[in-house]
Each structure stands twice: as C-alpha cells, then as structure tokens.
Design a protein around this motif. Structure first.
Motif, mmCIF file in Angstrom:
data_model
loop_
_atom_site.group_PDB
_atom_site.id
_atom_site.type_symbol
_atom_site.label_atom_id
_atom_site.label_comp_id
_atom_site.label_asym_id
_atom_site.label_seq_id
_atom_site.Cartn_x
_atom_site.Cartn_y
_atom_site.Cartn_z
ATOM 1 N N CYS A 1 -50.973 2.564 60.463
ATOM 2 C CA CYS A 1 -52.024 3.286 61.184
ATOM 3 C C CYS A 1 -53.199 2.358 61.427
ATOM 4 N N SER A 2 -53.495 2.062 62.682
ATOM 5 C CA SER A 2 -54.575 1.127 63.000
ATOM 6 C C SER A 2 -55.932 1.693 62.605
ATOM 7 N N LEU A 3 -56.080 3.027 62.656
ATOM 8 C CA LEU A 3 -57.350 3.640 62.257
ATOM 9 C C LEU A 3 -57.552 3.541 60.749
ATOM 10 N N ASN A 4 -56.482 3.640 59.994
ATOM 11 C CA ASN A 4 -56.550 3.448 58.553
ATOM 12 C C ASN A 4 -56.956 2.025 58.229
ATOM 13 N N ALA A 5 -56.374 1.071 58.961
ATOM 14 C CA ALA A 5 -56.725 -0.334 58.755
ATOM 15 C C ALA A 5 -58.189 -0.590 59.087
ATOM 16 N N ALA A 6 -58.678 0.051 60.153
ATOM 17 C CA ALA A 6 -60.087 -0.105 60.528
ATOM 18 C C ALA A 6 -60.991 0.452 59.441
ATOM 19 N N ALA A 7 -60.593 1.603 58.848
ATOM 20 C CA ALA A 7 -61.386 2.199 57.778
ATOM 21 C C ALA A 7 -61.414 1.288 56.557
ATOM 22 N N LEU B 1 -40.487 14.009 73.031
ATOM 23 C CA LEU B 1 -41.419 14.482 72.000
ATOM 24 C C LEU B 1 -41.602 13.434 70.904
ATOM 25 N N VAL B 2 -40.517 12.751 70.538
ATOM 26 C CA VAL B 2 -40.638 11.681 69.552
ATOM 27 C C VAL B 2 -41.539 10.578 70.098
ATOM 28 N N GLN B 3 -41.327 10.219 71.349
ATOM 29 C CA GLN B 3 -42.181 9.200 71.976
ATOM 30 C C GLN B 3 -43.630 9.658 72.044
ATOM 31 N N GLN B 4 -43.869 10.947 72.322
ATOM 32 C CA GLN B 4 -45.233 11.464 72.367
ATOM 33 C C GLN B 4 -45.915 11.318 71.012
ATOM 34 N N ALA B 5 -45.150 11.499 69.945
ATOM 35 C CA ALA B 5 -45.709 11.325 68.602
ATOM 36 C C ALA B 5 -46.117 9.871 68.365
ATOM 37 N N LEU B 6 -45.270 8.933 68.785
ATOM 38 C CA LEU B 6 -45.604 7.510 68.645
ATOM 39 C C LEU B 6 -46.860 7.177 69.437
ATOM 40 N N TYR B 7 -46.919 7.699 70.646
ATOM 41 C CA TYR B 7 -48.062 7.458 71.535
ATOM 42 C C TYR B 7 -49.363 7.982 70.915
ATOM 43 N N MET B 8 -49.334 9.228 70.418
ATOM 44 C CA MET B 8 -50.550 9.800 69.849
ATOM 45 C C MET B 8 -50.945 9.062 68.574
ATOM 46 N N PHE B 9 -49.960 8.709 67.748
ATOM 47 C CA PHE B 9 -50.248 8.021 66.490
ATOM 48 C C PHE B 9 -50.958 6.697 66.724
ATOM 49 N N MET B 10 -50.577 5.980 67.766
ATOM 50 C CA MET B 10 -51.130 4.652 68.017
ATOM 51 C C MET B 10 -52.342 4.668 68.943
ATOM 52 N N ASN C 1 -33.766 14.159 79.067
ATOM 53 C CA ASN C 1 -33.853 13.164 77.996
ATOM 54 C C ASN C 1 -33.973 11.741 78.531
ATOM 55 N N HIS C 2 -33.730 11.572 79.838
ATOM 56 C CA HIS C 2 -33.890 10.244 80.442
ATOM 57 C C HIS C 2 -35.361 9.858 80.558
ATOM 58 N N PHE C 3 -36.235 10.853 80.626
ATOM 59 C CA PHE C 3 -37.642 10.584 80.932
ATOM 60 C C PHE C 3 -38.435 10.344 79.647
ATOM 61 N N VAL C 4 -38.561 9.070 79.301
ATOM 62 C CA VAL C 4 -39.304 8.643 78.119
ATOM 63 C C VAL C 4 -40.412 7.703 78.584
ATOM 64 N N VAL C 5 -41.637 7.967 78.160
ATOM 65 C CA VAL C 5 -42.796 7.201 78.627
ATOM 66 C C VAL C 5 -43.047 6.024 77.683
ATOM 67 N N VAL C 6 -42.769 4.825 78.145
ATOM 68 C CA VAL C 6 -42.999 3.632 77.330
ATOM 69 C C VAL C 6 -44.284 2.971 77.823
ATOM 70 N N ASP C 7 -45.367 3.217 77.105
ATOM 71 C CA ASP C 7 -46.672 2.687 77.514
ATOM 72 C C ASP C 7 -47.171 1.700 76.469
ATOM 73 N N SER C 8 -48.425 1.272 76.612
ATOM 74 C CA SER C 8 -48.966 0.247 75.717
ATOM 75 C C SER C 8 -49.065 0.748 74.282
ATOM 76 N N ASN C 9 -49.329 2.043 74.084
ATOM 77 C CA ASN C 9 -49.396 2.567 72.723
ATOM 78 C C ASN C 9 -48.019 2.580 72.056
ATOM 79 N N VAL C 10 -47.007 2.943 72.823
ATOM 80 C CA VAL C 10 -45.642 2.891 72.292
ATOM 81 C C VAL C 10 -45.278 1.447 71.949
#
Length: 329
Positions: A312-318, A272-281, A218-227
C-alpha cells in the motif's frame, strides 16, 4: 468489496457519470442511460474518454469547470457532425481528421492552433481549449461522431445492433465493439474497456448496463497506470502488451470467489477484480474519499494483512512521515 463496491466512492463506474457533483454538466440522466438512449451513450463515451493521462480528481475538476452549453455541444453527436460538415474539410471525415488535421495548442497562450488553416476559427481549436488537455485532444469528441459515420451507422445502439446481426458469438461481439469504437481519436483499448464494461457488466453497473446480454463482458478489463503500479508491486514479469496484462488479471480473477465476498455477484468477474486493484493503488482517489482507511492510519494499517499493507503506497507514505517526525523531534 467491503469498502468501495456499490458506494459513492467507487470511481470510474457508470453511476459516477450520472452525478453532477462529480462530472458537472456532463452528468447523464440515469433513466436514459439504463434505457440505452443514443444521446446518453454518446455522452458517456465522450466523458469517459477524458479520463486518461491525469488523475481522476484533476479530470473531474476540468469537467465541472465547463459551462452547460459547452458541455452539451461536446457530447451531442448531431451537433458535432454539423460542426464538422460546416468547418474545415480536414474535420469532415474520420480519415482526414486522424491523418491530416494537425490540431495543437500554443504553449504560451493555450489557444488552439494548426499549421494548415492557422487564421481560421475552428470548433476543434475551441474544443481543445475547453477540454484543457494536450493540444490535439480537441479532436476527440468530433472523432467519436465521425467514427459512427465512417461505419455507416447513425448512433451507438445502431452499431451494437449491426454487430449482433453479424455474429452470435459473445466474444466476437466484444472484439467487434472494441475495434469499432477504438477507431475514434484517443479511444484506446483501456478507454474502450472502461466504456464497454460500464455498458455490459451488471455486477459493475447494475441497471445502468443496457448492453449486458449476449456479449463476453469478461473481455473488458481496464489496464491503466494504477493497475500497472500493482503489477510492479507484485513483481509481475510477463509481457507488457495490453493483451498479456489483461490475461494475467483474468487468470488472477479466476482464483477469487467474489460471491463469497459479496452475495449476488458473479463468482468470476475480472473487471471487478481489476477495479479493486485500481482503487487500492489510486492515491488521489483514496485521499479524496473520507471513508477510505488511509484516513485512519496507522490503526487501519495494523488491521490489514501484512502482505497487502506492504504494497500500500499510502501506508508507505504514512511510515515515511512518522520516521521524519520522529527524526525532527
């Protein structure tokens, strides 16, 4: 969990790195990765370290364009160590490589250059050309094998064994693993978390997680630009240190019962929660996935909770495209 989890469209997880259509000749044999083979683990580390500062789609295109022999050399720890020993003295130890080698790339020719041995041929110069990144990125594969040598181990499984012998505390083991591999060039907290979560998180990797036992995954959480884009969208006002952002996502994950969404998954799993944020963005990854809801907009947007659709940035683009079209007509 409905749209991406366990599917071929889930990006950045261990299974992706076993696919030739995704990463070309860098693809890893599934059985070797599941068994924790030293060669498979090293190849995964080098390949994952490529995924920074550019979109995943771009990086996968670069990897698929690298020839078979070059891909093998870039991900073979023994071969890289031999090249380091046979070349410039600034590439023979981790400290010298990190602190003295000034590898770069000529802006006009895109060739690898340095000021200390400008006329010498060097595998680092060749690697920085192959990887098609910023000039000093050619240090990364060699630094990964020198990182192991600097710590007196032959390979990544040996590194894990030594850490397990030094402490029985799962969180201390997680910190030690993170600290050890982060000594390599361009292996940041983010890349370390991406790599180590792939090897330790069974909910994320399934059978491809050979290091799952005895460590605080649980320590390994990926905080990237999408997050970070998600944090901005929800008006996150906490500290921007990696530790603080990771802690925020961990606290967020504690409020989400994942086993209600997908039976068999642990209730609490911040990765997994972080992965959802990453994919969503991740606009580029979502556009590249024909199954993503963005390809059915605006109908799919109307099915989405308003609070989510508004972020959702894709919704905003649409929406912007629709307004532009209406104005033109």
């Amino acid at each position: 969990m409905r749209s991406y989890y366990g599917t071929a469209g889930d990006v950045g997880v261990a299974a992706m790195f076993c696919r030739r259509d995704r990463v070309g000749h860098f693809a890893i044999d599934r059985a070797a990765l599941a068994a924790g083979s030293p060669d498979a683990l090293f190849r995964l580390l080098v390949t994952m370290a490529m995924f920074q500062r550019r979109s995943d789609v771009q990086i996968m295109r670069v990897l698929r364009g690298i020839a078979h022999g070059d891909a093998l050399e870039l991900t073979d720890a023994t071969r890289l160590l031999s090249l380091a020993n046979d070349n410039c003295e600034l590439a023979r130890t981790l400290d010298a490589l990190l602190n003295q080698c000034d590898l770069g790339k000529c802006p006009e020719t895109k060739r690898g250059v340095c000021s200390q041995r400008p006329t010498s041929t060097c595998h680092l110069k060749r690697h920085t050309e192959l990887l098609k990144r910023y000039g000093h990125f050619g240090k990364m594969p060699t630094s990964a094998t020198l990182m192991l040598s600097a710590q007196g181990v032959a390979d990544l499984p040996s590194l894990r064994t030594r850490i397990w012998e030094q402490t029985a505390d799962p969180h201390a083991r997680a910190l030690a693993l993170e600290g050890a591999i982060s000594r390599a060039w361009r292996i940041s907290e983010k890349i370390a978390a991406m790599y180590l979560s792939a090897l330790t998180n069974r909910d994320l990797s399934g059978e491809l997680a050979p290091w799952a036992d005895g460590v605080d995954t649980n320590h390994f959480v990926v905080v990237d630009s999408n997050v970070d884009l998600f944090l901005k969208a929800i008006d996150y006002r906490g500290p921007m240190t990696y530790r603080a952002r990771r802690a925020f996502i961990q606290s967020l994950a504690a409020r989400i019962h994942l086993d209600d969404l997908h039976p068999g998954v642990r209730r609490y799993n911040p990765r997994l929660v972080q992965q959802a944020l990453y994919m969503f963005m991740s606009e580029s990854n979502r556009r590249a996935n024909e199954a993503d809801c963005c390809h059915d907009a605006p109908a799919s947007c109307n099915r989405c909770p308003r609070a989510l659709a508004s972020r959702c940035s894709l919704n905003a683009a649409a929406d912007r495209a629709a307004v532009a079209a209406a104005g033109a007509s």
